[in-house]
Structure formats: C-alpha cells, structure tokens
Design a protein around this motif. Sequence first.
Motif, PDB file in Angstrom:
ATOM      1  N   ARG A  99      34.105  54.268  47.288  1.00  0.00           N
ATOM      2  CA  ARG A  99      34.911  53.510  46.345  1.00  0.00           C
ATOM      3  C   ARG A  99      35.240  52.140  46.937  1.00  0.00           C
ATOM      4  O   ARG A  99      35.451  52.004  48.128  1.00  0.00           O
ATOM      5  N   GLU A 100      35.287  51.141  46.058  1.00  0.00           N
ATOM      6  CA  GLU A 100      35.553  49.788  46.551  1.00  0.00           C
ATOM      7  C   GLU A 100      36.986  49.666  47.050  1.00  0.00           C
ATOM      8  O   GLU A 100      37.855  50.431  46.671  1.00  0.00           O
ATOM      9  N   LYS A 101      37.210  48.674  47.919  1.00  0.00           N
ATOM     10  CA  LYS A 101      38.542  48.433  48.502  1.00  0.00           C
ATOM     11  C   LYS A 101      38.807  46.942  48.611  1.00  0.00           C
ATOM     12  O   LYS A 101      37.871  46.149  48.668  1.00  0.00           O
ATOM     13  N   TRP A 102      40.105  46.570  48.658  1.00  0.00           N
ATOM     14  CA  TRP A 102      40.441  45.168  48.937  1.00  0.00           C
ATOM     15  C   TRP A 102      40.064  44.859  50.373  1.00  0.00           C
ATOM     16  O   TRP A 102      40.170  45.723  51.242  1.00  0.00           O
ATOM     17  N   GLY A 103      39.709  43.594  50.628  1.00  0.00           N
ATOM     18  CA  GLY A 103      39.367  43.197  51.993  1.00  0.00           C
ATOM     19  C   GLY A 103      40.607  43.046  52.862  1.00  0.00           C
ATOM     20  O   GLY A 103      40.556  43.221  54.074  1.00  0.00           O
ATOM     21  N   GLY A 117      44.683  39.790  49.967  1.00  0.00           N
ATOM     22  CA  GLY A 117      43.790  39.819  48.814  1.00  0.00           C
ATOM     23  C   GLY A 117      44.397  40.645  47.687  1.00  0.00           C
ATOM     24  O   GLY A 117      44.392  40.239  46.518  1.00  0.00           O
ATOM     25  N   PHE A 118      44.965  41.789  48.054  1.00  0.00           N
ATOM     26  CA  PHE A 118      45.616  42.642  47.046  1.00  0.00           C
ATOM     27  C   PHE A 118      46.795  41.911  46.412  1.00  0.00           C
ATOM     28  O   PHE A 118      46.944  41.888  45.188  1.00  0.00           O
ATOM     29  N   ILE A 119      47.634  41.300  47.262  1.00  0.00           N
ATOM     30  CA  ILE A 119      48.829  40.634  46.737  1.00  0.00           C
ATOM     31  C   ILE A 119      48.439  39.518  45.772  1.00  0.00           C
ATOM     32  O   ILE A 119      49.010  39.392  44.678  1.00  0.00           O
ATOM     33  N   LEU A 120      47.426  38.735  46.139  1.00  0.00           N
ATOM     34  CA  LEU A 120      47.036  37.628  45.259  1.00  0.00           C
ATOM     35  C   LEU A 120      46.414  38.138  43.962  1.00  0.00           C
ATOM     36  O   LEU A 120      46.652  37.587  42.893  1.00  0.00           O
ATOM     37  N   ALA A 121      45.613  39.205  44.059  1.00  0.00           N
ATOM     38  CA  ALA A 121      45.004  39.745  42.842  1.00  0.00           C
ATOM     39  C   ALA A 121      46.086  40.321  41.930  1.00  0.00           C
ATOM     40  O   ALA A 121      46.086  40.097  40.716  1.00  0.00           O
ATOM     41  N   VAL A 138      51.932  51.310  41.943  1.00  0.00           N
ATOM     42  CA  VAL A 138      51.008  51.031  43.050  1.00  0.00           C
ATOM     43  C   VAL A 138      50.851  52.291  43.905  1.00  0.00           C
ATOM     44  O   VAL A 138      49.754  52.641  44.344  1.00  0.00           O
ATOM     45  N   LEU A 139      51.969  53.003  44.084  1.00  0.00           N
ATOM     46  CA  LEU A 139      51.933  54.220  44.893  1.00  0.00           C
ATOM     47  C   LEU A 139      51.030  55.287  44.260  1.00  0.00           C
ATOM     48  O   LEU A 139      50.236  55.930  44.953  1.00  0.00           O
ATOM     49  N   LEU A 140      51.150  55.447  42.939  1.00  0.00           N
ATOM     50  CA  LEU A 140      50.287  56.441  42.263  1.00  0.00           C
ATOM     51  C   LEU A 140      48.813  56.093  42.485  1.00  0.00           C
ATOM     52  O   LEU A 140      47.984  56.969  42.725  1.00  0.00           O
ATOM     53  N   GLY A 141      48.507  54.815  42.388  1.00  0.00           N
ATOM     54  CA  GLY A 141      47.119  54.384  42.564  1.00  0.00           C
ATOM     55  C   GLY A 141      46.652  54.602  43.990  1.00  0.00           C
ATOM     56  O   GLY A 141      45.581  55.168  44.230  1.00  0.00           O
ATOM     57  N   ARG A 142      47.465  54.162  44.955  1.00  0.00           N
ATOM     58  CA  ARG A 142      47.022  54.264  46.347  1.00  0.00           C
ATOM     59  C   ARG A 142      46.875  55.720  46.768  1.00  0.00           C
ATOM     60  O   ARG A 142      45.963  56.085  47.507  1.00  0.00           O
ATOM     61  N   MET A 164      50.816  50.364  31.847  1.00  0.00           N
ATOM     62  CA  MET A 164      49.539  50.864  31.355  1.00  0.00           C
ATOM     63  C   MET A 164      48.530  51.098  32.476  1.00  0.00           C
ATOM     64  O   MET A 164      47.376  51.370  32.194  1.00  0.00           O
ATOM     65  N   GLY A 165      48.989  51.008  33.705  1.00  0.00           N
ATOM     66  CA  GLY A 165      48.086  51.382  34.783  1.00  0.00           C
ATOM     67  C   GLY A 165      47.272  50.252  35.385  1.00  0.00           C
ATOM     68  O   GLY A 165      46.369  50.501  36.182  1.00  0.00           O
ATOM     69  N   ALA A 166      47.583  48.991  35.035  1.00  0.00           N
ATOM     70  CA  ALA A 166      46.847  47.886  35.668  1.00  0.00           C
ATOM     71  C   ALA A 166      47.208  47.818  37.152  1.00  0.00           C
ATOM     72  O   ALA A 166      46.326  47.715  38.018  1.00  0.00           O
ATOM     73  N   MET A 167      48.495  47.908  37.439  1.00  0.00           N
ATOM     74  CA  MET A 167      48.926  47.843  38.835  1.00  0.00           C
ATOM     75  C   MET A 167      48.538  49.121  39.581  1.00  0.00           C
ATOM     76  O   MET A 167      48.278  49.111  40.774  1.00  0.00           O
ATOM     77  N   LEU A 168      48.493  50.224  38.825  1.00  0.00           N
ATOM     78  CA  LEU A 168      48.025  51.483  39.411  1.00  0.00           C
ATOM     79  C   LEU A 168      46.564  51.313  39.860  1.00  0.00           C
ATOM     80  O   LEU A 168      46.184  51.674  40.984  1.00  0.00           O
ATOM     81  N   THR A 169      45.762  50.733  38.989  1.00  0.00           N
ATOM     82  CA  THR A 169      44.343  50.543  39.313  1.00  0.00           C
ATOM     83  C   THR A 169      44.179  49.629  40.520  1.00  0.00           C
ATOM     84  O   THR A 169      43.399  49.928  41.434  1.00  0.00           O
ATOM     85  N   TYR A 170      44.928  48.519  40.540  1.00  0.00           N
ATOM     86  CA  TYR A 170      44.830  47.624  41.696  1.00  0.00           C
ATOM     87  C   TYR A 170      45.320  48.336  42.966  1.00  0.00           C
ATOM     88  O   TYR A 170      44.768  48.144  44.041  1.00  0.00           O
ATOM     89  N   GLY A 171      46.360  49.184  42.831  1.00  0.00           N
ATOM     90  CA  GLY A 171      46.856  49.943  43.975  1.00  0.00           C
ATOM     91  C   GLY A 171      45.819  50.932  44.492  1.00  0.00           C
ATOM     92  O   GLY A 171      45.812  51.303  45.668  1.00  0.00           O
ATOM     93  N   SER A 172      44.917  51.338  43.610  1.00  0.00           N
ATOM     94  CA  SER A 172      43.937  52.353  44.002  1.00  0.00           C
ATOM     95  C   SER A 172      42.854  51.791  44.937  1.00  0.00           C
ATOM     96  O   SER A 172      42.106  52.535  45.534  1.00  0.00           O
ATOM     97  N   TYR A 173      42.799  50.463  45.049  1.00  0.00           N
ATOM     98  CA  TYR A 173      41.835  49.863  45.988  1.00  0.00           C
ATOM     99  C   TYR A 173      42.515  49.476  47.299  1.00  0.00           C
ATOM    100  O   TYR A 173      41.971  48.731  48.101  1.00  0.00           O
TER     101      TYR A 173
END
Length: 456
Positions: free
Chosen positions: A8-12, A16-20, A66-70, A235-244
């Motif tokens: 699965r892809e990840k933030w570098g 990078g996560f904070i800015l995205a 973010v926690l649910l995603g991570r 709606m899970g946008a931050m969840l999705t970003y947290g998942s990377y």
Amino acid sequence: MAEIKKVREKWGSKLGFILAAAGSAIGLGNIWKFPYIAGENGGAAFIFIYLICIVIIGLPVLIAEVLLGRTTQRNPVGAFKKLSDSKFWIGVGSLGVIAGFLILSYYIVIAGWSLGYIFEAFNGSFFEFNQSNTSAAHFNDLIQNVTWNVGFTIAFLLITMIFVYSGVQKGIERGSKILMPILLLLLVISAVKGISLPGSEKGISFLLEPNWSLVTPSSILVALGHAFFTLSLGMGAMLTYGSYLGKENNIFSASTQIVFLDTIIALLAGLAIFTSVFATQQDPSAGPGLIFHTLPVVFTKMPGGYIFSILFFFLLTIAALTSAISLLEVVVSYFVDEKGWRRHSAVIVFGGVTFLIAIPSALSFNVLSDFHIFGLNFFDLADYLTSNIMLPLGGMLISIFVAWIWGFDKALVELKQGAENVFSNYPFVISAWKIFVKYFAPVLIFLVLLNSLGVL
Ligand code: TRP
C-alpha cells in the motif's frame, strides 16, 4: 476475488502528510465561503464562535478520523470493516464515499469558475465591468454559457485527475508541497496589499470588533457546520489521508498543525478580502457573490489591481485543486483497496463518472435552471445534501464509533504510538480528547443536524 497483496502506498514524510491534509482542508470553504458567512453573521463575534467550534469539535473529530485511517490502513469502507462486523458501520463508510462523489460533483463547478476567472483576469475583462451590477451581470452571462461553464469544469477535473493518477507520493504529496507554499505566499501578499490600502481600517474593525446583534442561534450552527466542511470532516477524506500515514507519526501534533494552517488561511482570506472591499467602498455583505461579483470590481479600483486579480483567482484555484484531489482520492482508494483495481483505471473511470454527475450541477445555471427536486436545482441539492446532512451525520457517527463501538481502550493504544510524549507530559490533553469525542461532538452535531432538517 482480488486477493493479490500489493504494497500500500505511503506518505514520504510527516510534512508531506500535513501539507496534503492542509491542502484538503484549505479550499473554497476558506476563501470563498468563510469570509461571506462571517460577514453575514456578525464578523468578529461569529469568528469567535467558529474558533471555539474548531477547537472543541473540529480538532477532536479530525484526530479520530486520522486515527481510524492510520490504524486500519484502509479507505473509509475498509476501515469500518476491519474494526466491526456490523453492516451498519460498513454502510457509514459507504455513505462517506458517496458523499465524496457528490461534493466533488458541485465543487468542481465552482472551481471551474475560478479557473475561468484566471483567464478573465488576464484579459482584463474586469476593467470593462467595473461596477457591481455590470460585474454581476457579466458573471451571470458566463455561467449561463454552457461551453464556458462545462468547459472549465472539465478542465479543472482533468487537472485534479492528473495529480491523483500520479499516486500518493508522486502526485498528491509532491503537488501539495509545491502548491501549498505558493498559496500561502500569494495570500500573505494579498493581505498585506489589502491592509496597505487607504481606508482598510474599516475592514479590520469589521473583522475584529464583534457585532453580537447579528449573532443568532442559527449562527452557532452555521459556525459548527462550517467547522466540519472546512476541515474536510465527516466523510472519510481525512481518514483516507491518515491511512497512508506510518505509525511512528504523532497524530496529535500533525492534526493540530493542520487545524492551525486551515484557520490561519481562513483568517488571512477574510483580512485580504474585507480590507480591500472596505477600502474601495464596496458592499461587504454580497453573500456567495462576494468573490465573483464584488472582488472583480474591487480590483479595478486598487493600484496594481490587474496583477492582483490574476494572483487572487490563481490562489483560489490552487486552494480548490488540493481539496478536489482529496475528494477524488477517497473514491479511488476505495476501489483500489476493496475491489483490487489499479489506481490508474480507478482514476480514469471515476473521473469520468464524476464528470457525468457534475454535468447536471454545471447545467443548473443554464439549461436545467428550471429543473427542481425538492425545490432545489441539482447544484443546490448536492450542496445541501452533503454539507447540511451527510457530513454532520458522518461526523457524529465517526465520533460515536470511536467512543462507543471501537472503544477508547483500543483507540488509545493506537493513538499512543508516535505520541508517547503527549501521553506522559500532557495527560489532560488525552482526557480532553476523550470527553470531546464521547459527549460534545455527538450531542452538538446532533443539534446541527436537527437544525439542517428544520426541526430546530
Ligand atoms: N475542506 C474543503 C474546503 O474548505 C472542502 C473539502 C474537501 C471537503 N474535502 C472534503 C469538505 C471532504 C468535506 C469533506 O473547501
């Protein structure tokens, strides 16, 4: 059965996560919506209430998402599936994916206008329509022109698709690292310019001196609803970003920085816009038309207005772009994780589907302007359904899920990873988070929902 195990892809990096994530949060909500709702609801008084909502509801729910995603390293549907067997909660995840689609379908229409206005600014059209009624008429002519309206919507969608197509690190993260600093710089320049104009003090006092008489119970609910929209929650946008995000990253500090950036940008936008509007003696209460009717006139009346008009619509488009990227990414991550699709196919197919759903919204201003469902055109319906119903509902259910279904014991074990120092040095922060997610968020959001449905 797509059982192929892909990495699965990840933030570098955490930055990078904070800015995205800040890119997702900072959008039309900050620059187009926040200034005008603040204007309509008493300026400083409203801002004060909004800031309280951001701190006691926005930040705690952002941390929860973010926690649910991570924890699950999944899209919104997969995340609920991993932590619960119940169909209901999986349905909540699906509601998020659908909400993402719907928001995207009208969001890209306004973003398309912004893109189109960069060209208007270049051509100097504002100088031909330098009175607010002719400027508004010009705007109405443009949005009634199907080629212009649909054309720029498609162009904006295609740009969004390019970033998502290129992947989490190479597309979204790299794009955010370039676009976000440009956005901040342009906004600071615009705010400094606004403050330097003679007569700008009236704009500053409008933002700083509370007018409590304009604050009504419904302003409080507007403030809370906007706190959700502006932080891309529910709606899970931050969840999705947290998942990377990797487990070594501190979710507390990252979320606080995202909220800080989002708030600073909204305040700077308010400052840039109201100082210039007051300095050029324009009407600050134009509502949703403030950006597209009033500002073009403002530019014609300030020194250097030609350059500033281009910069402004460029920055508005960038803000909308990084938000649209996050909305498309939710849908794409769902098909990649759950259905085993390739990212490239998912982007092409769902970019196409988004376009199909966006057409009725874009045509709501011309061919379909008389077509109403529940008294609203497509555009207003998509906006109403998502902002006033689906997002608050999603946010309430996410808090309930973390607090009452998944449970704090398990949540805290996850949250602690990467945030050991917060747990040992600031235990009250953890207790505050628990109380806010468990009681404040569900109850207050429930009130917003009742208000949206007209019950309150
Ligand atoms: N937060 C963005 C804005 O302020 C809009 C947005 C992007 C959004 N992604 C979202 C809103 C997800 C709700 C949910 O313009």
